[in-house]
Design a protein around this motif. Structure first.
Motif, PDB file in Angstrom:
ATOM      1  N   LYS A  78       0.873  -1.225   0.181  1.00 53.52           N
ATOM      2  CA  LYS A  78       0.107   0.038  -0.113  1.00 53.52           C
ATOM      3  C   LYS A  78       0.861   1.213   0.161  1.00 53.52           C
ATOM      4  CE  LYS A  78      -2.391  -0.654   3.674  1.00 53.52           C
ATOM      5  NZ  LYS A  78      -2.226  -2.030   3.851  1.00 53.52           N
ATOM      6  N   THR A  79       1.642   1.415   0.787  1.00 53.83           N
ATOM      7  CA  THR A  79       2.670   2.511   1.199  1.00 53.83           C
ATOM      8  C   THR A  79       3.552   2.652   0.037  1.00 53.83           C
ATOM      9  OG1 THR A  79       2.443   2.524   3.436  1.00 53.83           O
ATOM     10  CG2 THR A  79       4.212   3.840   2.646  1.00 53.83           C
ATOM     11  N   THR A  80       4.220   1.454  -0.306  1.00 50.71           N
ATOM     12  CA  THR A  80       4.971   1.759  -1.662  1.00 50.71           C
ATOM     13  C   THR A  80       4.392   2.059  -2.693  1.00 50.71           C
ATOM     14  OG1 THR A  80       6.336  -0.234  -0.690  1.00 50.71           O
ATOM     15  CG2 THR A  80       6.691   0.182  -2.975  1.00 50.71           C
ATOM     16  N   THR A  81       3.133   1.533  -2.869  1.00 49.04           N
ATOM     17  CA  THR A  81       2.163   1.985  -4.360  1.00 49.04           C
ATOM     18  C   THR A  81       1.775   3.443  -4.161  1.00 49.04           C
ATOM     19  OG1 THR A  81       1.480  -0.241  -4.573  1.00 49.04           O
ATOM     20  CG2 THR A  81       0.024   1.544  -5.360  1.00 49.04           C
ATOM     21  N   THR A  82       1.580   3.702  -3.080  1.00 50.42           N
ATOM     22  CA  THR A  82       1.151   5.477  -2.839  1.00 50.42           C
ATOM     23  C   THR A  82       2.095   6.112  -3.071  1.00 50.42           C
ATOM     24  OG1 THR A  82      -0.406   4.681  -0.978  1.00 50.42           O
ATOM     25  CG2 THR A  82       0.232   7.037  -1.362  1.00 50.42           C
ATOM     26  N   VAL A  83       3.572   6.221  -2.751  1.00 53.94           N
ATOM     27  CA  VAL A  83       4.427   7.141  -2.795  1.00 53.94           C
ATOM     28  C   VAL A  83       4.951   6.902  -4.253  1.00 53.94           C
ATOM     29  CG1 VAL A  83       4.969   7.125  -0.378  1.00 53.94           C
ATOM     30  CG2 VAL A  83       6.110   5.521  -1.711  1.00 53.94           C
ATOM     31  N   ASN A  84       5.221   5.710  -4.728  1.00 54.15           N
ATOM     32  CA  ASN A  84       5.792   5.542  -6.035  1.00 54.15           C
ATOM     33  C   ASN A  84       4.846   6.021  -7.276  1.00 54.15           C
ATOM     34  OD1 ASN A  84       8.531   4.582  -5.716  1.00 54.15           O
ATOM     35  ND2 ASN A  84       7.505   3.060  -4.471  1.00 54.15           N
ATOM     36  N   LEU A  85       3.595   5.881  -7.038  1.00 62.15           N
ATOM     37  CA  LEU A  85       2.548   6.462  -7.968  1.00 62.15           C
ATOM     38  C   LEU A  85       2.488   7.793  -7.819  1.00 62.15           C
ATOM     39  CD1 LEU A  85      -0.532   3.848  -7.971  1.00 62.15           C
ATOM     40  CD2 LEU A  85       1.162   4.481  -9.616  1.00 62.15           C
ATOM     41  N   THR A 109       8.200   8.732   5.660  1.00 62.93           N
ATOM     42  CA  THR A 109       9.657   8.328   5.586  1.00 62.93           C
ATOM     43  C   THR A 109      10.144   8.212   4.079  1.00 62.93           C
ATOM     44  OG1 THR A 109       9.460   7.309   7.812  1.00 62.93           O
ATOM     45  CG2 THR A 109      11.341   6.672   6.465  1.00 62.93           C
ATOM     46  N   ALA A 110       9.278   7.429   3.410  1.00 68.96           N
ATOM     47  CA  ALA A 110       9.652   6.997   2.185  1.00 68.96           C
ATOM     48  C   ALA A 110       9.935   8.334   1.312  1.00 68.96           C
ATOM     49  CB  ALA A 110       8.761   6.315   1.453  1.00 68.96           C
ATOM     50  N   LEU A 111       9.209   9.417   1.699  1.00 68.07           N
ATOM     51  CA  LEU A 111       9.172  10.810   0.711  1.00 68.07           C
ATOM     52  C   LEU A 111      10.153  11.556   1.495  1.00 68.07           C
ATOM     53  CD1 LEU A 111       5.299  11.232  -0.041  1.00 68.07           C
ATOM     54  CD2 LEU A 111       7.147  10.307  -1.521  1.00 68.07           C
ATOM     55  N   GLY A 112      10.853  11.272   2.589  1.00 67.25           N
ATOM     56  CA  GLY A 112      12.050  12.041   2.998  1.00 67.25           C
ATOM     57  C   GLY A 112      11.286  13.279   3.790  1.00 67.25           C
ATOM     58  N   ILE A 113      10.119  12.963   4.294  1.00 71.01           N
ATOM     59  CA  ILE A 113       9.478  14.222   5.041  1.00 71.01           C
ATOM     60  C   ILE A 113       9.766  13.936   6.574  1.00 71.01           C
ATOM     61  CG2 ILE A 113       7.173  15.196   5.683  1.00 71.01           C
ATOM     62  CD1 ILE A 113       8.208  15.880   3.028  1.00 71.01           C
ATOM     63  N   SER A 287      14.658   3.300   2.686  1.00 74.24           N
ATOM     64  CA  SER A 287      15.573   3.392   3.919  1.00 74.24           C
ATOM     65  C   SER A 287      16.670   4.630   3.490  1.00 74.24           C
ATOM     66  CB  SER A 287      16.416   2.125   3.967  1.00 74.24           C
ATOM     67  OG  SER A 287      17.116   1.930   2.502  1.00 74.24           O
ATOM     68  N   TYR A 288      16.277   5.033   2.198  1.00 78.30           N
ATOM     69  CA  TYR A 288      17.186   6.370   1.878  1.00 78.30           C
ATOM     70  C   TYR A 288      16.283   7.518   1.734  1.00 78.30           C
ATOM     71  CZ  TYR A 288      20.940   3.008   0.643  1.00 78.30           C
ATOM     72  OH  TYR A 288      21.971   2.157   0.709  1.00 78.30           O
ATOM     73  N   GLY A 289      15.020   7.496   2.179  1.00 83.65           N
ATOM     74  CA  GLY A 289      14.154   8.644   2.220  1.00 83.65           C
ATOM     75  C   GLY A 289      13.792   8.796   0.696  1.00 83.65           C
ATOM     76  N   GLN A 290      13.594   7.946   0.076  1.00 83.28           N
ATOM     77  CA  GLN A 290      13.461   8.150  -1.338  1.00 83.28           C
ATOM     78  C   GLN A 290      12.378   7.213  -1.940  1.00 83.28           C
ATOM     79  OE1 GLN A 290      16.783   8.837  -4.121  1.00 83.28           O
ATOM     80  NE2 GLN A 290      18.151   8.734  -2.465  1.00 83.28           N
ATOM     81  N   THR A 291      11.586   7.751  -3.246  1.00 79.92           N
ATOM     82  CA  THR A 291      11.010   6.734  -3.920  1.00 79.92           C
ATOM     83  C   THR A 291      11.897   5.778  -4.946  1.00 79.92           C
ATOM     84  OG1 THR A 291      10.422   8.278  -5.667  1.00 79.92           O
ATOM     85  CG2 THR A 291       9.132   8.228  -3.887  1.00 79.92           C
TER      86      THR A 291
END
Length: 342
Positions: A78-85, A109-113, A287-291
């Motif tokens: 879910k989260t992976t799909t949300t941030v990458n889409l 976290t994944a978006l570096g916020i 883990s790098y705060g990135q998509t």
């Protein structure tokens, strides 16, 4: 709309000023580096091509599309799909807001916020009635992408919302009062069907369900679909399941193909033609705060999310993204990459 130079530039030449070749001569910043026929060289070319395709832009929706990414089964992406889409849609030229409704704050976290306890967050919007504009932050590295972060305070919001007036529609009201123009709002839901998820379903018009290509893929989906029906019947008549996305697809296994076929038979046209492969790069990026789009733009995961975003955008304006379209697009991409490598 962003130009290809704005997107690919920082990735291909992070050092300002002229470069110097081995002979000591200055080389223009616009001069592409020689492409050697190595895995690293090919990967770099893939990255440039991927970001170049993203910069082409896509038709923008007439009204903001509010998409709820939900599935109470954990670990389905879910989260992976949300941030990458969201990142893919932004790289295609859209203005996109991610609302993190999961107390774990993984999308933030994944978006570096930054989302420690003192940061204004979606909790303040839901419980304290703070305007959404006061908690939204721009996402570093991706122009046009914004995030309303979640903090640990959100863990108690389920209980605190119970006693509040219009508890199911507080997020909807906050979104309606948000004045900045947006093309897409993607809401990342927690893996449960409590009041936070209900707020998302009331606020959105479309439900996007990521389904993992594993044995228990459809288990528990019945309850989610029943909740969607309940919310549509009592609180939000516009709500519907618009998109099913197959995630963690491993083409080497017979099981993944069987699950994909079963899901397509069950849901029909709601299932995107594009599926997301099982990918180490997709797993590493947060883990790098990135998509994955900025972490490894040339990876199979990044390319798949770009294509899924393209398909979602085209569907939103009534263009059917059929198998022939996908095949021609893939052929063009391969041809572009081959020409770049030569």
């Amino acid at each position: 709309m962003r130009s290809d130079a704005n997107i690919a530039g920082p990735m291909t030449d992070p050092v300002p000023g002229p470069r110097t070749d081995p002979t000591g001569h200055d080389v223009s910043r616009e001069t592409p580096p020689p492409m050697d026929d190595t895995p690293i060289g090919r990967a770099a070319q893939l990255a440039v091509e991927a970001l170049g395709r993203a910069g082409e832009g896509l038709p923008r929706p007439e009204d903001t599309r509010v998409m709820v990414v939900a599935n109470q089964k954990g670990g389905v992406g879910k989260t992976t799909t949300t941030v990458n889409l969201a990142a893919s849609l932004a790289l295609h030229g859209g203005r996109v807001l991610v609302i993190d409704l999961d107390p774990q704050g993984n999308a933030s976290t994944a978006l570096g916020i930054d989302h420690h306890a003192e940061v204004p967050s979606i909790y303040d919007v839901l419980v304290e009635s703070k305007p959404l504009s006061e908690v939204v932050q721009p996402v570093p590295d991706v122009e046009g992408l914004f995030c309303a972060p979640a903090t640990i305070d959100l863990a108690g919001a389920e209980i605190e919302l119970v006693s509040l007036v219009a508890r199911e529609s507080r997020l909807q009201r906050a979104i309606q009062a948000y004045e900045q123009p947006l093309d897409y709002i993607l809401i990342d839901c927690p893996p449960s069907l409590g009041l936070l998820t209900v707020n998302a379903l009331v606020a959105g018009a479309e439900v996007l369900i990521p389904i993992q290509c594993e044995y228990y893929a459809l288990e528990g989906l019945g309850q989610l679909l029943r909740n969607v029906d309940l919310v549509r019947g009592h609180l939000n008549p516009a709500l519907h399941v618009s998109t099913i996305l197959l995630t963690m697809y491993d083409g080497r296994t017979r099981l993944a193909s069987q699950v994909a076929e079963e899901v397509r038979n069950h849901f029909g046209d709601e299932v995107l033609r594009t599926s997301i492969p099982r990918s180490v790069r997709i797993s590493e990026a947060p883990s790098y705060g990135q998509t994955v789009l900025t972490y490894d733009p040339g990876s199979s995961g990044a390319l798949s999310y770009l294509e899924a975003a393209r398909e979602i955008a085209l569907r939103g304006v009534g263009i059917h993204y059929d198998a022939q379209h996908a095949h021609l697009g893939a052929q063009n991409d391969q041809q572009n990459m081959a020409e770049g490598i030569q």
